[in-house]
Design an enzyme around this catalytic site. Sequence first.
Site, PDB file in Angstrom:
ATOM      1  N   SER A 142      15.258  33.581  38.156  1.00 18.05           N
ATOM      2  CA  SER A 142      15.542  35.008  38.080  1.00 18.05           C
ATOM      3  C   SER A 142      15.314  35.643  39.438  1.00 18.05           C
ATOM      4  CB  SER A 142      14.627  35.683  37.048  1.00 18.05           C
ATOM      5  OG  SER A 142      14.728  37.102  37.131  1.00 18.05           O
ATOM      6  N   TYR A 156       5.675  37.128  34.385  1.00 12.80           N
ATOM      7  CA  TYR A 156       7.053  36.642  34.316  1.00 12.80           C
ATOM      8  C   TYR A 156       7.575  36.322  35.710  1.00 12.80           C
ATOM      9  CZ  TYR A 156      12.043  36.526  33.125  1.00 12.80           C
ATOM     10  OH  TYR A 156      13.350  36.142  32.959  1.00 12.80           O
TER      11      TYR A 156
END
Length: 246
Positions: A142, A156
């Site tokens: 990501s 995350y």
Amino acid sequence: MSHSLTEKVALVTGGSRGIGAAIVRRLAQDGAAVAFTYSSSDDRAKALTAEIEASGGKALAIKADSADPEAVRNAVATTVSHFGALDILVNNAGILMLAPLEEFALEDFDRMFAVNVRAVFVGVQAAARHMQAGGRIINIGSVVADRSGFATSSVYSMTKGAIASMTRGMARDLGPRGITVNTIQPGPTATDMNGAPGTEEHLSPLMALGRMGEDREIASLAAYLASAEASFVTGSALTIDGGYLA
């Protein structure tokens, strides 16, 4: 259909929905036999399998919790047993949990690390034992590996940063065998994970293109990395974010 992956066998983790399902569809369209894992929705997995088979492709749904190392290893073994080989591994399974730093539960930290990072290592370790020269490993990371962008995302972001750095090391480990390892780093993409009301209106202006990405666009990059055309690309983190980081 380019059929560029004819006679190739792929395994996509977390492949029953979102970006994972788009990658399953695209690899199958390009001629690969595709196994994919899913954690809970039997109906969705069966529907995707039926869709691919109805189009003349080959698909295999494998129920597996990526937090369980044995389940990940079994998914690799089942793919090889069913299709006779493994040429492409796409580590797509991932979870997102957000909370203020002071309130983030250690149990949630451990589970997100297990699914987002440890499962990638376990999957690559198992798959590498079966891959030949020309093998392709694609890890879905990501853009938060490079820019968190908002509060509550520290854990995350850490998991996606770990994927990027681990990918570089794996590329060195497996390069002498002719196996490439790369990371795709999507920006905000219209999937279930980003499906909360108002998300698209909030995020779209942050991209240079003024919109969120589509899962099929991420799948197109995965298809390229899986192809013979990407034979000299390895150890890379390829950003596909509509200009979010620009």
